[in-house]
Design a protein around this motif. Structure first.
Motif, PDB file in Angstrom:
ATOM      1  N   SER A 149       0.885  -1.247  -0.088  1.00 29.18           N
ATOM      2  CA  SER A 149      -0.042  -0.073  -0.061  1.00 29.18           C
ATOM      3  C   SER A 149       0.897   1.232  -0.087  1.00 29.18           C
ATOM      4  N   TRP A 150       1.973   1.240   0.859  1.00 31.58           N
ATOM      5  CA  TRP A 150       2.708   2.663   0.687  1.00 31.58           C
ATOM      6  C   TRP A 150       3.397   2.758  -0.581  1.00 31.58           C
ATOM      7  N   ILE A 151       4.011   1.760  -1.017  1.00 37.85           N
ATOM      8  CA  ILE A 151       4.587   2.009  -2.449  1.00 37.85           C
ATOM      9  C   ILE A 151       3.374   2.336  -3.607  1.00 37.85           C
ATOM     10  N   GLY A 202       1.842  -0.030 -10.299  1.00 37.49           N
ATOM     11  CA  GLY A 202       2.879  -1.266 -10.823  1.00 37.49           C
ATOM     12  C   GLY A 202       3.746  -1.386  -9.763  1.00 37.49           C
ATOM     13  N   PHE A 203       4.441  -0.570  -9.252  1.00 37.83           N
ATOM     14  CA  PHE A 203       5.592  -0.680  -8.407  1.00 37.83           C
ATOM     15  C   PHE A 203       5.253  -1.333  -6.993  1.00 37.83           C
ATOM     16  N   GLY A 204       4.091  -0.747  -6.550  1.00 34.00           N
ATOM     17  CA  GLY A 204       3.265  -1.190  -5.314  1.00 34.00           C
ATOM     18  C   GLY A 204       3.024  -2.776  -5.592  1.00 34.00           C
ATOM     19  N   TRP A 205       2.570  -3.158  -6.940  1.00 34.41           N
ATOM     20  CA  TRP A 205       2.022  -4.548  -7.215  1.00 34.41           C
ATOM     21  C   TRP A 205       3.427  -5.481  -6.836  1.00 34.41           C
ATOM     22  N   ILE A 206       4.627  -4.949  -7.542  1.00 34.94           N
ATOM     23  CA  ILE A 206       6.016  -5.649  -7.151  1.00 34.94           C
ATOM     24  C   ILE A 206       6.307  -5.855  -6.051  1.00 34.94           C
ATOM     25  N   ALA A 207       6.392  -4.854  -5.124  1.00 26.91           N
ATOM     26  CA  ALA A 207       6.561  -4.896  -3.671  1.00 26.91           C
ATOM     27  C   ALA A 207       5.608  -5.980  -2.837  1.00 26.91           C
ATOM     28  N   GLY A 208       4.282  -5.830  -3.153  1.00 32.39           N
ATOM     29  CA  GLY A 208       3.580  -6.779  -2.658  1.00 32.39           C
ATOM     30  C   GLY A 208       3.473  -8.017  -3.093  1.00 32.39           C
ATOM     31  N   TRP A 209       3.940  -8.454  -4.413  1.00 35.09           N
ATOM     32  CA  TRP A 209       4.034  -9.625  -4.949  1.00 35.09           C
ATOM     33  C   TRP A 209       5.143 -10.460  -4.252  1.00 35.09           C
ATOM     34  N   ALA A 210       6.056  -9.550  -4.003  1.00 37.68           N
ATOM     35  CA  ALA A 210       7.420 -10.051  -3.311  1.00 37.68           C
ATOM     36  C   ALA A 210       7.155 -10.564  -1.731  1.00 37.68           C
ATOM     37  N   LEU A 211       6.120  -9.794  -1.232  1.00 38.54           N
ATOM     38  CA  LEU A 211       5.789 -10.005   0.165  1.00 38.54           C
ATOM     39  C   LEU A 211       4.582 -11.188   0.118  1.00 38.54           C
ATOM     40  N   ILE A 212       3.916 -11.527  -0.808  1.00 38.04           N
ATOM     41  CA  ILE A 212       2.950 -12.639  -0.893  1.00 38.04           C
ATOM     42  C   ILE A 212       3.841 -13.908  -0.670  1.00 38.04           C
ATOM     43  N   ALA A 213       4.740 -13.675  -1.560  1.00 41.32           N
ATOM     44  CA  ALA A 213       5.574 -15.105  -1.463  1.00 41.32           C
ATOM     45  C   ALA A 213       6.002 -15.691  -0.236  1.00 41.32           C
ATOM     46  N   GLU A 214       6.401 -14.376   0.505  1.00 40.90           N
ATOM     47  CA  GLU A 214       6.980 -14.587   1.872  1.00 40.90           C
ATOM     48  C   GLU A 214       5.729 -15.173   2.754  1.00 40.90           C
ATOM     49  N   TYR A 215       4.627 -14.686   2.617  1.00 43.42           N
ATOM     50  CA  TYR A 215       3.491 -15.017   3.532  1.00 43.42           C
ATOM     51  C   TYR A 215       3.063 -16.513   3.320  1.00 43.42           C
ATOM     52  N   PHE A 216       2.944 -16.728   1.682  1.00 39.65           N
ATOM     53  CA  PHE A 216       2.492 -18.103   1.528  1.00 39.65           C
ATOM     54  C   PHE A 216       3.347 -19.341   1.916  1.00 39.65           C
ATOM     55  N   ILE A 217       4.772 -19.053   1.710  1.00 38.96           N
ATOM     56  CA  ILE A 217       5.711 -20.174   2.062  1.00 38.96           C
ATOM     57  C   ILE A 217       6.094 -20.114   3.654  1.00 38.96           C
ATOM     58  N   ALA A 218       5.806 -19.061   4.302  1.00 38.63           N
ATOM     59  CA  ALA A 218       6.420 -18.773   5.751  1.00 38.63           C
ATOM     60  C   ALA A 218       5.220 -19.494   6.416  1.00 38.63           C
ATOM     61  N   VAL A 219       3.893 -19.387   6.119  1.00 39.13           N
ATOM     62  CA  VAL A 219       2.861 -19.914   6.871  1.00 39.13           C
ATOM     63  C   VAL A 219       3.070 -21.644   6.618  1.00 39.13           C
ATOM     64  N   ALA A 220       3.211 -22.047   5.301  1.00 41.11           N
ATOM     65  CA  ALA A 220       3.610 -23.457   5.324  1.00 41.11           C
ATOM     66  C   ALA A 220       4.833 -23.707   5.870  1.00 41.11           C
ATOM     67  N   PHE A 221       5.817 -23.137   6.012  1.00 46.50           N
ATOM     68  CA  PHE A 221       7.095 -23.727   6.580  1.00 46.50           C
ATOM     69  C   PHE A 221       6.928 -23.868   8.082  1.00 46.50           C
ATOM     70  N   VAL A 222       6.419 -22.814   8.853  1.00 45.83           N
ATOM     71  CA  VAL A 222       6.205 -22.925  10.220  1.00 45.83           C
ATOM     72  C   VAL A 222       5.323 -23.957  10.495  1.00 45.83           C
ATOM     73  N   ALA A 223       4.256 -23.907   9.643  1.00 45.48           N
ATOM     74  CA  ALA A 223       3.274 -25.321  10.000  1.00 45.48           C
ATOM     75  C   ALA A 223       3.632 -26.685  10.101  1.00 45.48           C
ATOM     76  N   SER A 224       4.939 -26.718   9.046  1.00 47.22           N
ATOM     77  CA  SER A 224       5.425 -27.830   8.717  1.00 47.22           C
ATOM     78  C   SER A 224       6.351 -28.103   9.858  1.00 47.22           C
ATOM     79  N   GLY A 225       7.313 -26.925  10.248  1.00 47.41           N
ATOM     80  CA  GLY A 225       8.116 -27.309  11.491  1.00 47.41           C
ATOM     81  C   GLY A 225       7.378 -27.434  12.742  1.00 47.41           C
ATOM     82  N   LEU A 226       6.151 -26.923  12.812  1.00 45.33           N
ATOM     83  CA  LEU A 226       5.457 -27.247  14.303  1.00 45.33           C
ATOM     84  C   LEU A 226       5.260 -28.720  13.860  1.00 45.33           C
ATOM     85  N   SER A 227       4.733 -29.087  13.099  1.00 40.52           N
ATOM     86  CA  SER A 227       4.270 -30.595  13.039  1.00 40.52           C
ATOM     87  C   SER A 227       5.483 -31.430  13.322  1.00 40.52           C
ATOM     88  N   ALA A 228       6.534 -31.377  12.693  1.00 34.86           N
ATOM     89  CA  ALA A 228       7.714 -32.033  12.851  1.00 34.86           C
ATOM     90  C   ALA A 228       8.117 -32.097  14.207  1.00 34.86           C
TER      91      ALA A 228
END
Length: 474
Positions: A95-97, A104-130
């Motif tokens: 939103s800031w960008i 367009g630049f806001g979209w690029i920044a947001g697209w970068a962050l959404i990768a973080e959240y998709f993967i991080a949620v999955a990563f932490v859930a799997s780590g918790l499970s293990a």
């Protein structure tokens, strides 16, 4: 090309965001953001990375890697604090960008962050499970192989515990942030206590000989990465930086903050300061208890060190609380990711349905989507090769934010409010913060950079063929 550039540089009116986010309930205070930040930053990483990075890259100097990464994260956090204070909108950097650089630049920044959240949620859930499976196994409770790991990993078909914890967090958040904040606050306290117990008990087993040499001689590992010397410390910084990116989860919830000009800076900077102290303490104690080579390929160095130092009961208690504490990171990442997806829908860059609020004024459509994607990533497909993509995408967003201070400052007190916090030593410090983030990014694995490039190509295609046309219809 001219039309594309015009759309990319078309800036959002901040009043539009204020109106769109006005229905979100402003219920989060400083203590809630401190808990959210500490809960997200001090998560799986603190119980695994100090030992792994010491063995693979830095030796006893792993604490220097943590401190150097913290300096870069701290500089970026200054920029985040000013941005979130002046622009308290859902979606953080996206939103800031959008407001200061354009759509367009806001979209690029947001697209970068959404990768973080998709993967991080999955990563932490799997780590918790293990980790949970590791605690249950001595009790004679063991899941069938097909239900205990992701598809294609150790005979697994689906990680059922990862699915359950993601669903549980989604149900909790679907009832509002105030209830989730109360759970978060309690779990964070428990987790910090567990870390302090480890530091106190582990300190009694420190042998100073394990600190020598503090910076081992440099050599090249079999995989081509560096160990020892300043090169090893640098390699450690890039591996460790993932630990500190959680303060973005605070900024993503700025629209739900009470008095955001004060609560946002205090939450962001305060949580990072607490995290740095805890990471440094764990690192110093861990490498002092045993020689760093003992932690090579050790997925649970904290529990291992306590058990081998003659404290099996303390190890069990600390690991149990650690598993519960991972739940806090899951809450933080899911909450922030859902608010970012809501922002995409709010601006029609993704389907408008994502930006709609339910009868309780909550963005639960976005919550459903991020939870579903995380389940697919974390419970069905192996995703370890994507882990560094979390850092890569976020560092790109961080670079946008640090440069954004130069576009934000001239507008403060004019069409934008004067923030309650300003990044010190302007205009020098934003440039140093940008260089620091770039420095860390360049130290990432080349496969992470390649994966980031592919992710951004996909993002640009989505914007060009969907997003920019959808917003034209407003």
């Amino acid at each position: 090309m001219g039309k594309l550039w015009k759309k990319m540089t078309q800036k959002k009116d901040p009043k539009e965001y204020q109106q769109k986010d006005a229905h979100l309930l402003q219920v989060l205070g400083v203590k809630d953001f401190l808990a959210l930040g500490v809960g997200t930053i001090v998560s799986t990483s603190i119980f695994t990375l100090p030992g792994i990075v010491a063995a693979q890259h830095a030796g006893p100097a792993v604490v220097l890697s943590f401190l150097a990464a913290a300096v870069v994260a701290g500089l970026v956090a200054f920029a985040y604090a000013e941005m979130s204070s002046a622009l308290p909108f859902a979606g953080s950097a996206y939103s800031w960008i959008n407001v200061i650089f354009g759509e367009g630049f806001g979209w690029i920044a947001g697209w970068a962050l959404i990768a973080e959240y998709f993967i991080a949620v999955a990563f932490v859930a799997s780590g918790l499970s293990a980790n949970l499976q590791g605690l249950l196994e001595p009790l004679g409770i063991q899941l069938p192989a097909a239900l205990s790991a992701a598809f294609g990993s150790n005979g697994g078909m689906i990680d059922v515990l990862a699915v359950l914890v993601i669903v549980l967090v989604a149900i909790l958040l679907s009832h509002g942030t105030s209830g989730a904040a109360r759970v978060e606050n309690l779990l964070v306290i428990l987790k910090v206590v567990a870390i302090l117990v480890f530091i106190a008990v582990g300190a009694t087993a420190i042998k100073t000989v394990n600190y020598h040499p503090f910076i081992p001689a440099h050599k090249v590992n079999a995989d081509g990465s560096s160990f020892g010397g300043w090169q090893g410390i640098y390699a450690g910084i890039s591996s460790i930086f993932l630990s500190y990116i959680g303060f973005d989860s605070i900024a993503a919830n700025a629209a739900e903050a009470k008095n955001p000009s004060k609560t946002m800076p205090r939450g962001i900077l305060g949580s990072l300061l607490i995290a740095v102290a805890l990471f440094s303490g764990v690192s110093l104690v861990l490498v002092g208890m045993f020689h760093y080579t003992n932690y090579a390929n050790n997925a649970e160095p904290v529990g291992w060190a306590l058990r081998h130092a003659g404290h099996p009961l303390v190890a069990t208690v600390v690991q149990t609380i650690a598993v519960v504490g991972m739940f806090t990171a899951l809450i933080g990442m899911t909450l922030a990711g859902s608010r970012l997806l809501y922002s995409f829908g709010r601006d029609k860059l993704l389907p408008k349905w994502l930006g709609e609020l339910d009868s309780n004024n909550l963005p639960n459509h976005a919550l459903i989507v991020i939870s579903a994607v995380a389940i697919i990533l974390g419970a069905v497909f192996p995703f370890s090769f994507l882990s560094q993509l979390v850092s890569a995408g976020t560092l790109i967003a961080f670079m946008f934010v640090t440069l954004g201070i130069y576009r934000l400052r001239p507008r403060e007190g004019k069409d934008l409010p004067v923030p309650g916090f300003k990044m010190p030593f302007y205009p020098v410090l934003p440039a140093i913060a940008f260089i620091g983030a770039l420095f860390v990014f360049l130290g990432l694995d080349h496969l992470a950079k390649l994966a980031t490039g592919i992710w951004f190509v996909i993002g640009i295609l989505v914007y060009v063929f969907y997003g920019m046309h959808s917003t034209e219809k407003e």
